[in-house]
Design an enzyme around this catalytic site. Structure first.
Site, PDB file in Angstrom:
ATOM      1  N   MET A  41      11.693 -53.370 -43.516  1.00 61.84           N
ATOM      2  CA  MET A  41      12.571 -53.999 -42.788  1.00 61.84           C
ATOM      3  C   MET A  41      11.975 -54.548 -41.507  1.00 61.84           C
ATOM      4  O   MET A  41      12.510 -55.652 -40.820  1.00 61.84           O
ATOM      5  CB  MET A  41      13.768 -53.074 -42.745  1.00 61.84           C
ATOM      6  CG  MET A  41      14.949 -53.943 -42.073  1.00 61.84           C
ATOM      7  SD  MET A  41      15.616 -55.658 -43.028  1.00 61.84           S
ATOM      8  CE  MET A  41      16.761 -54.755 -44.265  1.00 61.84           C
ATOM      9  N   LYS A  71      22.009 -13.295 -31.619  1.00 62.50           N
ATOM     10  CA  LYS A  71      21.303 -12.370 -32.669  1.00 62.50           C
ATOM     11  C   LYS A  71      22.215 -10.926 -32.649  1.00 62.50           C
ATOM     12  O   LYS A  71      22.650 -10.386 -33.478  1.00 62.50           O
ATOM     13  CB  LYS A  71      20.002 -12.116 -32.119  1.00 62.50           C
ATOM     14  CG  LYS A  71      19.236 -11.417 -33.406  1.00 62.50           C
ATOM     15  CD  LYS A  71      17.775 -11.327 -33.000  1.00 62.50           C
ATOM     16  CE  LYS A  71      16.883 -10.473 -34.130  1.00 62.50           C
ATOM     17  NZ  LYS A  71      15.607 -10.500 -33.843  1.00 62.50           N
ATOM     18  N   PHE A 125      12.099 -16.004 -25.854  1.00 64.01           N
ATOM     19  CA  PHE A 125      11.105 -16.755 -26.983  1.00 64.01           C
ATOM     20  C   PHE A 125      12.180 -17.704 -27.860  1.00 64.01           C
ATOM     21  O   PHE A 125      13.111 -16.855 -28.458  1.00 64.01           O
ATOM     22  CB  PHE A 125      10.531 -15.711 -27.691  1.00 64.01           C
ATOM     23  CG  PHE A 125       9.569 -16.333 -28.939  1.00 64.01           C
ATOM     24  CD1 PHE A 125       8.804 -17.419 -28.636  1.00 64.01           C
ATOM     25  CD2 PHE A 125       9.975 -15.888 -30.304  1.00 64.01           C
ATOM     26  CE1 PHE A 125       7.952 -17.852 -29.833  1.00 64.01           C
ATOM     27  CE2 PHE A 125       9.165 -16.644 -31.297  1.00 64.01           C
ATOM     28  CZ  PHE A 125       8.325 -17.373 -31.002  1.00 64.01           C
ATOM     29  N   GLN A 126      11.873 -18.762 -28.114  1.00 55.04           N
ATOM     30  CA  GLN A 126      12.836 -19.717 -28.982  1.00 55.04           C
ATOM     31  C   GLN A 126      14.223 -19.837 -28.651  1.00 55.04           C
ATOM     32  O   GLN A 126      14.883 -19.957 -29.315  1.00 55.04           O
ATOM     33  CB  GLN A 126      12.680 -19.019 -30.478  1.00 55.04           C
ATOM     34  CG  GLN A 126      11.157 -19.421 -30.992  1.00 55.04           C
ATOM     35  CD  GLN A 126      11.365 -19.173 -32.708  1.00 55.04           C
ATOM     36  OE1 GLN A 126      12.193 -18.626 -33.251  1.00 55.04           O
ATOM     37  NE2 GLN A 126      10.393 -20.039 -33.147  1.00 55.04           N
ATOM     38  N   GLU A 136      14.103 -28.301 -40.905  1.00 54.84           N
ATOM     39  CA  GLU A 136      15.353 -28.184 -40.784  1.00 54.84           C
ATOM     40  C   GLU A 136      16.300 -29.503 -40.934  1.00 54.84           C
ATOM     41  O   GLU A 136      17.222 -29.575 -41.283  1.00 54.84           O
ATOM     42  CB  GLU A 136      15.771 -27.465 -39.596  1.00 54.84           C
ATOM     43  CG  GLU A 136      15.330 -25.946 -39.407  1.00 54.84           C
ATOM     44  CD  GLU A 136      13.821 -25.873 -38.921  1.00 54.84           C
ATOM     45  OE1 GLU A 136      13.068 -26.737 -39.143  1.00 54.84           O
ATOM     46  OE2 GLU A 136      13.423 -24.644 -38.626  1.00 54.84           O
TER      47      GLU A 136
END
Lengths: 565, 99
Positions: free
Chosen positions: A477, A166, A116-117, A54
């Site tokens: 760097m 949802k 959940f999630q 993502e």
């Protein structure tokens, strides 16, 4: 207006079409399944690019937005999908990149129950978004999406996060869409007064310097910038994000300011009697020690975000408006002055950098390759037409220093947040945004491996990105700072790397590896002429440093040209 | 740097999360909130927050600039307590007082 009943998910996708969205980047998961199910019906209307993480979706959307000037759009599911976006959203916030990030959320009546999630995406992203909203009813979709796009693209652009429960995805709603408009900038009496004063200050200045930032690009004021500079005979420097707002070969272009910028504009900052900052925010990477910044100058700061005015550098004349309007008004009032000795000073600085830094690096054709040589050759092959997307670190600073640009929006880099792993996915987004242009991702061995999984995105969607890997087997760097400021103590910066050729091969991406100067021209020309994605790994010096450098916290006057200083 | 009490008056749309954004501006500015009162104004959907903090003028200016950048904030301004005496009447006139 015609109304019909649709699911919230369809309403959202139709709203995206209304906003002119044609490409989006995302990754499906549990809570976002109703939206993806609806997306299945939008094939041919919305080009969804399946990324591999993502974070890659956000960076790709950033690359798309920066290359096109449009709002970048990305999708992720609830919980880990949303939290994986956090780095990208922060990057967009710091670099004022317009994004609409849509993350799913658990059903509204389950919110707060550690379903959940479930992650509290709204709270997590409050400090890193310009605006956010949780849609809990399908009827909210249209007005929220309209506001999201208006907020993302208006004023100082930035990321917006929409959390889409949802149930709201599946519920029915009556669909009707009307776009929202926010903020336009008008000539006001105050602005006119300020512009009049600014013009007087510019016209009486003997040693002026314009420092142009990304605000010039975002307001579409590039040609006005050049025309004001030409009318007044004013040298123009750019910040890292302002690069390509004026062509690199413009006679009034003085180079880039900042920590690894050019000698001339940095020293001109210290010598100028008038500094005109346009659409920029005087970041610490630009100013060095703010107390010692531009000590001889009066400062005019043209900036549309009021919070930036007087934040880092006190402005003698703040002008709170967008760059385009200010430049439009200035162009009528600025008059030509010769300023011979000022341009001679600039020329002396430029020649000194040329001799002491540039030629030294470019002329050494026997030893190991310098990153500068590689970028210089790519710049020559690209003829200023290519879009350069960088990762972060030495590769980025070398790309900023040695690339050449003819057109605006052709340098895409993570400036404010300095996000390693930005380069590859941002290049994917840029290429999809401007498919007719050559897009080169300049990356290092460290940064590439932070988002190397996006090679899968390139393979699956056949995205013709050219990947230029500058491999020095170090986190270059950080190693440079360890060498210069931490007594050569290379604490965990050496990289044992995989065989990148085999990795590219596994992803069906043609590749080549170059270690010697005499192979460079043909390898670059092969890469640039190849249709489709290509990876060119160039093995460069392990311990090369980027110079000039303003040591952290030092004044621009104390910039160093080599290790001995 | 001299510190003293500053009172910030914020008018904002009464939305979920707007108070979180307001307090976040103080976190970003590293300014501790001493007192915080929020109430709905006589105009439906618009709330007023009165926030007191002890800090420098430079820091409170930065916080107020951040507050004014919040999309759902209508206006934020800062005052010193002595200025407030003159403002209070106006502010309370705007509040919807329910007894």
């Amino acid at each position: 207006m015609e109304k019909r009943e649709v699911k919230g998910a369809e309403a959202l996708l139709l709203s995206l079409l209304e906003e002119g969205v044609d490409t989006l980047f995302g990754y499906p998961g549990g809570a976002i399944m109703p939206l993806y199910d609806e997306l299945y019906n939008f094939e041919g209307r919305l080009n969804h690019i399946l990324v591999r993480h993502e974070q890659g979706a956000v960076h790709a959307a950033e690359g798309y937005a920066r290359a096109t000037g449009k709002v970048g759009v990305c999708f992720a599911t609830a919980g880990p999908g949303a939290t994986n976006m956090v780095t990208g959203i922060t990057d967009a916030m710091m670099d004022s990149t317009p994004l609409v990030c849509i993350t799913a959320q658990v059903t509204a009546d389950m919110l707060g129950k550690d379903f959940f999630q479930e992650a509290d995406t709204i709270s997590i992203t409050i400090p890193i978004t310009k605006w956010s909203y949780q849609i809990t009813k399908a009827s909210e979709v249209m007005s929220v999406i309209a506001k999201a796009f208006a907020v993302a693209r208006s004023g100082r652009p930035g990321p917006v996060l929409i959390s889409f429960t949802k149930n709201a995805q599946t519920e029915l709603t009556e669909y009707s869409y009307s776009k929202q408009k926010r903020h336009t900038y008008h000539k006001t009496h105050t602005i006119e007064e300020a512009i009049r004063s600014a013009a007087e200050m510019i016209n009486s200045s003997e040693r002026p310097l314009i420092v142009a930032g990304q605000g010039v690009i975002q307001s579409g004021a590039e040609s006005l910038l050049a025309s004001v500079a030409e009318r007044g005979n004013l040298p123009v420097a750019t910040t890292l994000l302002g690069i390509s707002s004026i062509p690199s070969d413009h006679p009034l272009f003085a180079g880039n300011v900042g920590m690894h910028g050019n000698l001339a504009p940095n020293l001109m900052t210290q010598e100028c009697d008038l500094l005109i900052g346009i659409g920029m925010r005087f970041s610490d990477r630009v100013t060095g020690d703010t107390k010692l910044y531009a000590p001889k100058a009066k400062v005019i700061h043209i900036e549309l975000d009021k919070a930036e005015i007087n934040k880092n550098i006190k402005a003698d004349l703040p002008i709170h408006t967008d760059a385009k309007l200010a430049l439009e008004m200035l162009s009528e009032r600025v008059i030509y002055r010769d300023r011979v000795s000022w341009f001679e000073f600039a020329d002396r600085c430029r020649k000194r950098e040329e001799v002491e830094v540039v030629e030294k690096l470019l002329s050494d054709t026997d030893g190991e390759l310098s990153m500068a040589q590689v970028i210089d050759k790519v710049a020559a092959a690209g003829k200023g037409e290519a879009v350069i997307v960088t990762d972060v670190g030495q590769n980025q600073m070398m790309a900023a220093r040695y690339s050449k640009f003819k057109h605006s929006r052709s340098m895409i880099t993570s400036g404010g947040l300095g996000t390693m792993g930005f380069g590859l996915p941002a290049a994917i987004g840029a290429k999809l945004g401007v498919p007719h242009k050559e897009v080169v991702a300049v990356t290092g061995d460290g940064g590439l491996q932070m988002s190397i999984q996006e090679l899968g995105t390139i393979m699956q969607s056949d995205i013709g990105v050219k990947i230029l890997l500058l491999n020095n087997s170090y986190l270059g760097m950080v190693r440079q700072w360890q060498e210069l400021f931490f007594k050569h103590r290379y604490s965990f910066t050496e990289m044992v790397n995989p065989d990148f050729h085999k990795i590219a091969e596994a992803y069906k991406i043609p590749s080549a590896k170059v270690t010697h100067y005499d192979e460079l021209d043909s390898a670059i020309s092969l890469m640039m002429s190849h249709k489709g994605p290509y990876l060119l790994e160039v093995v460069v010096r392990n311990e090369e440093n980027v110079f000039p450098m303003v040591p952290p916290g030092a004044s621009l006057s104390n910039l160093i040209l080599d290790e001995k200083q | 740097m001299e510190t003293k009490e500053f009172i910030v008056i914020v008018y904002a749309y009464n939305q979920i999360g707007v108070l979180n954004r307001i307090t976040n501006a103080y976190i970003k500015g590293n300014v501790n909130i001493e007192k915080l009162n929020v109430a709905e104004t006589s105009e439906q959907g618009i709330s007023l927050a009165v926030i007191s903090a002890v800090t420098s003028e430079e820091a409170i200016r930065r916080v107020v600039n951040l507050l004014n950048n919040i999309i759902d904030v209508i206006e934020a301004r800062f005052y010193e307590p002595e200025d407030m005496l003159y403002k209070e009447l106006g502010i309370y006139r705007n509040l919807k007082i329910t007894v």
